[in-house]
Structures are given as C-alpha cells and as structure tokens.
Design an enzyme around this catalytic site. Structure first.
Site, PDB file in Angstrom:
ATOM      1  N   GLY A   1      57.175  43.167  44.038  1.00  0.00           N
ATOM      2  CA  GLY A   1      57.099  42.242  42.923  1.00  0.00           C
ATOM      3  C   GLY A   1      55.953  42.599  42.016  1.00  0.00           C
ATOM      4  O   GLY A   1      55.232  43.580  42.241  1.00  0.00           O
TER       5      GLY A   1
ATOM      6  N   ASP B   1      45.488  30.880  39.276  1.00  0.00           N
ATOM      7  CA  ASP B   1      46.857  31.314  39.009  1.00  0.00           C
ATOM      8  C   ASP B   1      47.757  30.901  40.165  1.00  0.00           C
ATOM      9  O   ASP B   1      48.516  31.688  40.709  1.00  0.00           O
ATOM     10  CB  ASP B   1      46.908  32.829  38.790  1.00  0.00           C
ATOM     11  CG  ASP B   1      48.227  33.256  38.126  1.00  0.00           C
ATOM     12  OD1 ASP B   1      48.947  32.363  37.636  1.00  0.00           O
ATOM     13  OD2 ASP B   1      48.521  34.457  38.118  1.00  0.00           O
TER      14      ASP B   1
END
Ligand SMILES: *[C@@H]1O[C@H](CO)[C@@H](O)[C@H](O)[C@H]1NC(C)=O
Ligand SMILES: *[C@@H]1O[C@H](CO)[C@@H](O)[C@H](O)[C@H]1NC(C)=O
Ligand SMILES: *[C@@H]1O[C@H](CO)[C@@H](O)[C@H](O)[C@H]1NC(C)=O
Ligand SMILES: *[C@@H]1O[C@H](CO)[C@@H](O)[C@H](O)[C@H]1NC(C)=O
Ligand SMILES: *[C@@H]1O[C@H](CO)[C@@H](O)[C@H](O)[C@H]1NC(C)=O
Ligand SMILES: *[C@@H]1O[C@H](CO)[C@@H](O)[C@H](O)[C@H]1NC(C)=O
Ligand SMILES: *[C@@H]1O[C@H](CO)[C@@H](O)[C@H](O)[C@H]1NC(C)=O
Ligand SMILES: *[C@@H]1O[C@H](CO)[C@@H](O)[C@H](O)[C@H]1NC(C)=O
Ligand SMILES: *[C@@H]1O[C@H](CO)[C@@H](O)[C@H](O)[C@H]1NC(C)=O
Ligand SMILES: *[C@@H]1O[C@H](CO)[C@@H](O)[C@H](O)[C@H]1NC(C)=O
Ligand SMILES: *[C@@H]1O[C@H](CO)[C@@H](O)[C@H](O)[C@H]1NC(C)=O
Length: 827
Positions: free
Chosen positions: A518, A636
């Site tokens: 990813g 995040d």
C-alpha cells in the site's frame, strides 16, 4: 434594642473572623493557654473540617473520641481519630498542650488518654496546634512542624496527603480500618504499599493479603481493571525512587473527596455531590469476586467472563474434579505432565524441552521475583531454572519471574499484560495415536526445514561480519547522543538493528509492484521475507524529507522503543545514500479499511470484533499520548493506518513518523499539514494547530466509520457526510441505526448508541469540548450511562472556511481524495 444590635454585630463579626476567636467554636488552633473542652471544637479556616470530641453515629455506647470530620456534611463523616483505642466514657475530656509541649487528650481525672508523644525542645507555650484547610492537624512551633495527623493516617486518604512508604524518613503511611461502623477502634484491615520487589498496593486482613493491585510499571498498577487504573493517570502524583520510597498523592478541585478503608476491608473512593448533598461512591476496591486475593487457588485464573469463573491454566488440571465442578476451588490445580526440565538445559533436545503458553491480558501472579534480564533473555532466564514456573515482561518493570505456585491470577478485559506459563512441550500437541503419527511426520518435515534454515543462515552469516559503513554510523550516533543534553533521549543505539539496503531490496524482490502492500503517508510499503524466513513490511520513505540523517536516526531509535500491544512494532531501519527505509513487523490481515469498506469482507468484523478494535485503537493512542518519555501526536490517524493482526487486534501504524518529519518545527503550529482530509480537525486543517485533541477528532471519525462501515467522505441521503448523518440520527434519537446492517444486533443497541455518542463527543467543533483519550476509554468501559451530551460536530463550518484558507496558502493544498497530505507537502 441596643443589646440586639450588639448581638447582630457580634454574629457578623463571628462569621468573618471566626477562626481567630476563642469565644466562638470556630477557632482553628489550640495553644498552651487555650485548651478546649469536650463541648468545644476547632474549625479550619475554609470551614470544611472540624476537630474535637465526637461519639460515632448510631453508637449504642456514649464513648467520646477525639477526631476530625467534615463540618458541612449532615451524615457524620469522620476522617481521623486520635484516641481510637482509648475512648473517654463521659464528657469531661480536655484537649490541650501539655507542659512537655505535646498535644494531649486527658480525661476528667486529668489522666493522659492520648498524646502526640514527640520530643519537644522549645518551651511548651511556644508550640501550638492548628487545623489546616486540608484537614491536617499540625503541632508546630515557630518554624518547625513537630507532628501532623497526615503523617499518622487512620482510615482515610485525603487530597494532598501522602500514602506509601518513605525510605529516607522510615515513614509507612498506611490505612487501617475501624472495627465497625460504630466502633472506631483498630480494625483488622490495612491498606499499604508493599515492595516485594515492585511497589504495589495491598489490602491485608490481620496481615494476610486479601487484595493487591499488581506491580507499578511507572504509569499504572498492571493488575488493576481499566476503570480503576485510569484513576492513576489523572490527577495522581506518584513519586518512586525504586529504593523503598513510593508515595502517592492526589489533588482535586475541592477537598470534598476521600478514599476510605471501611470496616468491611473495602477501599471506597467517595466524592461529594453538591446537588444531592451526599457522598457518591466513585469506586470500590476490590470491585469484583475475581479481585479477591487467590480466589481460585494456585495455578488457576479467574475470569468474570466465564462460568465458573475459575479455570486451571494450560498444563494443569483440578486435583479433585468432582469438587472443582461443584465450585470448590480450594482443591487446587496440579500439573498434568511433569516438566522435562533437564532436557531443555541439555540443549538439542529435539523439541522435547519445556515451552511457554502465552496468556493475554493477565493480572500477573503474586510473589514475583525480579530479574535484570532484558526482554529477549527473559524467557531463557526462566527456562534455564527448573524452579521457574512462569515469566512476563513489561517495558516499565522489566523481566518478572515466578517460581513455585502461581497465585491470584486474573484474566482482565482491557488491561493486563502477557503472561507466559511454563508447560511441558507435550502440552502443545493433541493426544491420540493418529495425531502422534502425524506429529512425528510433521516433526520430520520441521527438522529438515530447520536444517535448511540453519544452512541458509550459515551462508548468510559468511558475509563480512562488521559492515564498515554501519559501524561508522554507530560511532557518529554515539557521539551525537552522548553529547546530547536531553537525557531522556539517551538510548542504546546498538539495540536498533540496522538493515542493509541490499538485504531489503532482495527480500522485497527489488521493491516489485507485486509485493507492494500500500501507500502510506510517507511512502510506499512493501512486503518482504528476510533470509531467515521472517516476514516484514518495509516502508521506503519518500526522498528529500529535509531531515538530517542524525535526527532521523535518533527519532527512529526513540520510536523503536515504544512498545505496546496496539502499536505496530518497528524492527529496524536502513539508511544508505539517499535511501531511508523502515522495517516493521508484518501484519497478515492488512488494514482496517480493507474490511470496513469492502462489501465482501465487512461481515468478518462482527460487533464484538469492532468494539475490540475501537478499544484497542484507544489504548494504543493513550500510550502514545501518555508515554512518559515523549508525547506523540499521531496526526494521521485513519482507518488505513490501523493494521490488524491474525486475531483482528488493531495496531496503529505510522505513529511517530509525523514527529520524525517535523522535528525542527514549532511543535504547536506548523505550516506543513500532515493528515488526511476527512480525519482532520478543523483547527488543524485550517490553522495548523494540533494537539492531542486533533488526534481525538480523527479517533471520533474512526469510531463512526467502524460503527457504520462507511467512509466519512461517503455521502448519505440528502448529501450529508458521515459526521452530519450521524449528528442527524443522534438528534432524531436513532443513533443505533447508524450501525452497519451486517453487524446490527438488538443486544448491542445500547453499546452501539454509546459508541456513536462517544464518537460524536470526539468530533465536536471546539477542541476544548472534546474528551481526552483516557476519558474516552473510561466512557467505553464504564457502566455509568450519564455521559456528556455532544455538541454539533465540526462538519459544516470546516468546509467553507478551509476552502478559503487554502487559496491563500499556496504551499498547502488540501486534496479531496484519500491520500495523505504529506505526500504532497512533504516534497
Ligand atoms: C445509622 O443508622 C441509620 C438508621 O438505622 C442507617 O440508615 C445508617 O446507615 C447508619 N449509619 C451508620 C454509619 O451506620
Ligand atoms: C469511666 O472510666 C473511669 C476510668 O477510666 C472509671 O473510673 C469510671 O467509673 C467510668 N465511669 C463510668 C460512668 O463508667
Ligand atoms: C512562655 O513561658 C515562659 C516561662 O515559662 C515565659 O517567660 C514567656 O514569657 C512565655 N511566653 C509567652 C509568649 O507566653
Ligand atoms: C502501617 O504503619 C505503621 C506505622 O508506621 C506500621 O507500624 C505498620 O507496620 C504498618 N502496617 C503495614 C501493614 O504496613
Ligand atoms: C479480627 O481478628 C481477630 C483475631 O485475628 C478476630 O478474633 C476478630 O473476630 C476479627 N474481627 C473481625 C471484625 O473480623
Ligand atoms: C508530587 O509529589 C512530590 C513528592 O511528594 C512533590 O515534591 C511534587 O511537588 C508533587 N507534584 C505535584 C504536581 O503535585
Ligand atoms: C532503603 O534504602 C537503602 C539504601 O538505599 C536500601 O539499602 C534499603 O533496601 C531500602 N529499603 C527498602 C525497603 O527498599
Ligand atoms: C449528583 O447527583 C445527581 C443526581 O443523582 C446527578 O444527576 C449528578 O450528575 C451528580 N453530580 C455529579 C457531579 O456527579
Ligand atoms: C473429591 O472430593 C470429594 C468430596 O470432597 C470426595 O468425596 C472424593 O473422594 C474426592 N476424590 C478424590 C479422588 O480425592
Ligand atoms: C535433572 O537431572 C538431575 C540429574 O542429572 C536429576 O537429579 C533431576 O531429578 C532431574 N530433574 C528433573 C526435573 O527431571
Ligand atoms: C532458580 O530460581 C530460584 C528461585 O527463584 C533461585 O533461588 C535459584 O537461585 C535459581 N537458580 C539458578 C541456578 O539461577
């Protein structure tokens, strides 16, 4: 008329300067020349505590005791007693300063009933006694405190007071119960801090333990259930020198708060409710049947989740199964298969030695022994000693070993640590002829595989043992940190493995697309397999982070020290030329978003699994926010940064990276916004202000996503985004219908509604309204249904303003897709 006027003035005068007047019963001190009689009392300056003679409520005797109680409280609440075992049988008692300068209580015959009994060197008329605002009674002369009731506590632990032991002064500040509610004489229970060898709180009955908290790990007592554990995170001040001084104190807004060891041996935490004008019980210790010391007997663990609650640990069986089944656990558990203790030390036992069975989230057994072994050597230390029956490792405590009986184990729901029980190797196999044959052949295969791996390792090790460049790097790093003023960052660099770029490139097949897992916030992530066979995840950081090599390494070393069940583990890093790579443990189940938002896989996560994930994320985040050495704001947090292990336990990833990349920037306000649209709090997205509360905002979004199975950016009917939609349902009283239909179950309706409520509390517009993570965990685990009501979330305002903001900040583009902003701003 004149007399009446005088009286009024006197009352007014008395109200304002009560404490300085002997006439009124509100004086706050006793001097040599002003003793007090039974009918008189001292009132402290702020009017909260009173000192004098009392008879216990409901007592059938008329005995008089000297003590301190709350003044404004209707139901007598005594917090300290002087002559607890020597009451006076009439109202002839007097409290005075003796001609030796001590505070004394005497009866009508002028016989001594109680004394502070300290050596006073000044003249008696130079000492006096004062009742302080805190409820502390002090004997002092003009500069020195000679004696104080806070150093001689009885059954109550009050704010500002200390509880524990002080090695320097030899003080042992413990609590002792009354005999009964109507009899203040010395009871059978004590609560104290024991050091054996780690500090822990114990409640004893006639010196026999009836409850213990588990060892202190620098942050919490690891054997406490969550709800109580959190008490020690907020407002508590613990000073611990690991040399016999361990003092706990706490502060509250008002003094209307206490811990009380009641005559039944329970420690009650009570606070005053100003609207009901009554004491509220905030916590009771011990709180459940499983908390009772050794309730299940040796080698058994207690779990509230199971019926019956007691269960022998792996490798042990009840000595008398008939009794055990009838709930008589005293018949104890015994080892089923004897240990092959010697085979393990002999080496090369072909897998015949002993092994360990891991039990998760445990209150570890009593009678722990301390070992200086590190995490890696801890199991070896245990296996090498035949009398060792279990081990555990906690970052704040180190290696813990047990020998002999394992008593007072409990399986905790959220807190607790991993405990490894020593069992015979045969315990790992199922029994029966066929399985034996199968295992035999499996063993053969394993053996061949092991030989291959060994050979592979040999060849692998043949390369030059000490890589020159790595050594230089170590040297530079050692120089850097040894000259570093901040002691907290002094970490042993050699503990962080450095990987060679070549090895990582080979392991990921030259970072082939096929191995790409990813795209993370700071670069792509690849799956790799090390020559030893270990699976890893390699993150190749985007170049030109503007970060110096040393700072990066230094930060990475610190981050690699953060270890928590709910954080992805950093295994090491690699820095060569332009390349910067981080190596993590590999998570086979990928990330949370791959389940939540995938119609095929959604149903794998039932509500229980989702709740467990929610809880785990909170715990990991709490650890980041609360870690003693460095506070980390994730910045995040999002579903794709939550990875799942094989048991679907969540692990936060990418933590600390924001820190690595921002190390030279102002910590409170940054122009470079790291984060992902849809998870960012308004103050952060618009002004770059971040705090723990910005992470809480992202946490709230994740809550709602986990419940609903929908992305925040997803548009519901009426073009509402997820937050707006959740807010609408909440206001319509239909919060539970936010839940993903694949998980909704009426049994969980209350729990789901609660989670929606907590999620909405986290995404409130103003950071100050949002709870902190410890409160979120408390809300998740509490039975209390009175949670705060959320205010409108920050979904409408942000939209408009953030667009305006963006246009005049050219360096900062907010992208509407799901890619982290750092990918843009980091370059
Ligand atoms: C005193 O007695 C009253 C009435 O019997 C009871 O409600 C109360 O709990 C008792 N208080 C104590 C401290 O025992
Ligand atoms: C009270 O105690 C004293 C001795 O401490 C004793 O002499 C006296 O008789 C007692 N009075 C009553 C009423 O019990
Ligand atoms: C204390 O007592 C001494 C004699 O015992 C006396 O000289 C002195 O004045 C007294 N001080 C006060 C403040 O009363
Ligand atoms: C409690 O403190 C007292 C006074 O320091 C001490 O004598 C006693 O042994 C302590 N009790 C326990 C159980 O630690
Ligand atoms: C306290 O202990 C003593 C002796 O150990 C015992 O006789 C007494 O009954 C106990 N009291 C209570 C209230 O348990
Ligand atoms: C914590 O306790 C220590 C020792 O008792 C004390 O010196 C310190 O001031 C306390 N800190 C706070 C914040 O209360
Ligand atoms: C108190 O400190 C001394 C010296 O540091 C140490 O030898 C002793 O073991 C300590 N006592 C306790 C109970 O830890
Ligand atoms: C005080 O008690 C009332 C009624 O039980 C309750 O609604 C309120 O929340 C309590 N106050 C606090 C501060 O807990
Ligand atoms: C188990 O306990 C029961 C009841 O106490 C007793 O009758 C029985 O003999 C015991 N069995 C064994 C094997 O000890
Ligand atoms: C280990 O071996 C020694 C002798 O080598 C023997 O005396 C001992 O009983 C053995 N221990 C166990 C647990 O088998
Ligand atoms: C094994 O453990 C026991 C109990 O902790 C200890 O007394 C003994 O010294 C240990 N033996 C070795 C060889 O370390």
């Amino acid at each position: 008329m004149v007399i009446r006027g005088c009286f009024l003035v006197l009352i007014l005068f008395a109200t304002f300067s009560c404490f300085s007047l002997k006439l009124c019963f509100g004086q706050d001190r006793i001097t040599f020349s002003t003793p007090i009689k039974d009918s008189e009392t001292l009132l402290c300056n702020n009017g909260i505590f009173r000192f004098g003679f009392f008879t216990p409520l409901n007592s059938t005797t008329r005995l008089r005791y000297v003590g301190i109680w709350y003044d404004k409280v209707q139901v007598q609440t005594v917090v300290w007693v002087a002559n607890k075992d020597t009451p006076i049988n009439d109202t002839s008692g007097v409290i005075s300063i003796s001609d030796k300068g001590n505070l004394v209580v005497t009866n009508g015959l002028n016989r001594l009933v109680w004394s502070t009994n300290v050596a006073v060197t000044v003249a008696p008329n130079a000492t006096w006694v004062q009742l302080m605002d805190t409820g502390n009674l002090r004997l002092q002369d003009n500069g020195e405190i000679l004696w104080e009731s806070f150093k001689h506590p009885y059954n109550s632990f009050l704010p500002v007071m200390n509880f524990g032991t002080n090695n320097r002064t030899g003080e042992n500040l413990n609590l002792t119960s009354w005999k009964s509610n109507t009899d203040p004489s010395t009871g059978n229970y004590t609560a104290c801090i024991s050091h054996s060898p780690f500090p822990q709180i114990m409640i004893l009955k006639s010196n026999v333990p009836i409850w213990r908290s588990g060892p202190w790990n620098g942050q919490i007592f690891i054997g406490l259930p969550d709800s109580i554990s959190l008490l020690f995170l907020d407002g508590f001040n613990v000073s611990n020198d690991n040399k016999g001084t361990f003092l706990i104190s706490y502060a509250t807004d008002s003094f209307m708060h206490h811990f009380n060891l009641d005559p039944d041996g329970n420690l009650y935490m009570r606070s005053w409710n100003t609207s009901t004008r009554a004491w509220m019980v905030d916590a009771i210790i011990p709180s459940t049947t499983c908390d009772a010391y050794n309730i299940c007997g040796p080698f058994a663990s207690c779990s509230l989740q199971e019926v019956p609650p007691c269960k022998c640990v792996r490798g042990y069986v009840p000595r008398n199964i008939t009794e055990w089944n009838r709930g008589i656990f005293t018949s104890e558990c015994v080892r089923r298969v004897p240990l092959k203790c010697n085979a393990s030390t002999g080496g090369g036992g072909g897998g015949k030695g002993d092994g360990f069975f891991k039990m998760q989230k445990m209150k570890v057994p009593a009678n722990v022994e301390k070992s200086i072994a590190n995490e890696k050597d801890c199991p070896k230390q245990c296996i090498n000693n035949c009398s060792c029956t279990a081990y555990a490792y906690d970052r704040g405590i180190g290696c813990m070993l047990w020998s002999g009986s394992l008593v007072d184990m409990q399986s905790l729901l959220g807190s607790g640590i991993d405990l490894y029980i020593r069992v015979s190797h045969s315990e790992f196999k199922t029994h029966g002829k066929r399985t034996v044959m199968i295992t035999a052949s499996v063993l053969g295969v394993v053996f061949i595989a092991a030989v291959c791996v060994l050979l592979a390792c040999r060849t692998f090790k043949k390369r030059p043992e000490k890589d020159r460049s790595a050594e230089l790097l170590f040297q530079r790093m050692e120089e850097l940190t040894s000259g570093n003023e901040s002691a907290s960052k002094q970490v042993k660099l050699k503990d962080l493995p450095l990987f060679e770029f070549e090895v990582l490139a080979t392991s990921t097949d030259n970072f082939s697309l096929r191995n790409k897992l990813g795209q993370g916030g700071f670069g792509p992530v690849y799956k790799g397999i090390l020559p030893e066979g270990q699976e890893i995840a390699v993150k190749r950081l985007s170049r030109a982070s503007g970060q110096g090599l040393e700072e990066l390494l230094n930060e990475v070393v610190v981050i690699s020290k953060l270890q928590h069940r709910n954080l992805v583990k950093l295994l090491g890093c690699c820095i060569e030329g332009e390349e910067r790579l981080l190596v993590y443990e590999y998570m086979p189940k990928k990330s949370l978003d791959a389940y939540l938002f995938d119609t095929l896989r959604q149903s794998i996560l039932d509500w229980k699994a989702r709740f467990n994930i929610i809880e785990g994320i909170c715990r990991g985040l709490l650890y980041l926010h609360r870690d003693s050495r460095l506070k980390i704001i994730h910045r995040d947090l999002k579903a794709s940064n939550i990875l799942l292990d094989e048991n679907l336990n969540p692990k936060i990833s990418d933590f600390g990276l924001a820190r690595v990349f921002q190390v030279n920037e102002d910590e409170a306000n940054t122009r470079r916004v790291v984060g992902t649209y849809g998870y960012m709090s308004p103050e952060y997205a618009m002004e770059g202000f971040f705090s723990e509360k910005s992470d809480v905002f992202s946490l709230g979004v994740i809550f709602l996503e986990i419940i609903s199975g929908k992305k925040n950016s997803h548009k519901e009917d009426n073009n509402l985004n997820l937050l707006a939609y959740a807010w609408k349902l909440w206001n319509d009283g239909q919060a539970a219908s936010l839940a993903d239909p694949t998980v909704f179950d009426e049994c969980f309706e209350k729990e789901i509604t609660k989670c929606v409520q907590i999620g909405l509390l986290c995404v409130q517009e103003f950071a100050s309204d949002r709870p902190n993570v410890s409160t979120v965990i408390w809300m998740l685990t509490t039975e209390n249904t009175n949670l705060p009501v959320p205010k409108q979330p920050a979904f409408i305002v942000r939209r408009r303003v953030s667009e305006a903001e963006c246009s005049d900040q050219s360096s900062q583009k907010v992208s509407i897709n799901d890619v982290s902003l750092t990918a843009i701003t980091g370059r």
